[in-house]
Enzyme design. Structure first.
Site, PDB file in Angstrom:
ATOM      1  N   CYS A 234     -44.184 -14.543  28.058  1.00  0.00           N
ATOM      2  CA  CYS A 234     -44.993 -15.751  27.883  1.00  0.00           C
ATOM      3  C   CYS A 234     -46.270 -15.407  27.098  1.00  0.00           C
ATOM      4  CB  CYS A 234     -45.292 -16.306  29.275  1.00  0.00           C
ATOM      5  SG  CYS A 234     -46.762 -17.290  29.446  1.00  0.00           S
TER       6      CYS A 234
ATOM      7  N   CYS B 293     -49.645 -15.984  28.697  1.00  0.00           N
ATOM      8  CA  CYS B 293     -49.865 -15.044  29.809  1.00  0.00           C
ATOM      9  C   CYS B 293     -50.465 -13.740  29.286  1.00  0.00           C
ATOM     10  CB  CYS B 293     -48.550 -14.752  30.535  1.00  0.00           C
ATOM     11  SG  CYS B 293     -47.748 -16.218  31.204  1.00  0.00           S
TER      12      CYS B 293
END
Length: 112
Positions: A32, A35
């Site tokens: 991600c 992230c």
């Protein structure tokens, strides 16, 4: 100096929450991109708040049960717990000031 803790087992997180205090949990995944962007922000927060805040990372691919318990719908999701209870949930990448605002409300109370 504490560091951002990678949660390897569900029990690690549950134990930390039971200990009380202010705990910031980052629910994310290695694939991600937001992230990844969040990680240096968490490391800065960890340095700024020191022992007043415990910061844990949960890889939702490895520990989906923890993500489910926290009601994670999107990544990253940051949940700030105080005294073992979820107090605030920030979904998606936010500016550092957003995380500081939440931590200031709870961490300051714990350090007094």
């Amino acid at each position: 100096m504490m560091a951002v803790i990678n949660t390897e087992h569900a029990d690690t997180l549950r134990l930390r929450l039971r200990e009380g205090g202010t705990v910031l949990v980052d629910y994310g995944a290695p694939w991600c991109p937001p992230c990844q962007t969040l990680l240096p922000i968490l490391e800065e927060l960890d340095e700024e708040y020191g022992s007043n805040v415990t910061i844990l990372k949960v890889n939702c691919d490895v520990l989906p049960e923890l993500a489910a318990e926290a009601g994670v719908m999107g990544l990253p999701t940051v949940v700030v717990y105080n005294g073992g209870q979820p107090m605030e949930k920030l979904v998606g990448l936010r500016p550092k000031s957003a995380y500081q605002g939440v931590l200031d409300r709870f961490a300051a109370a714990n350090s007094r």
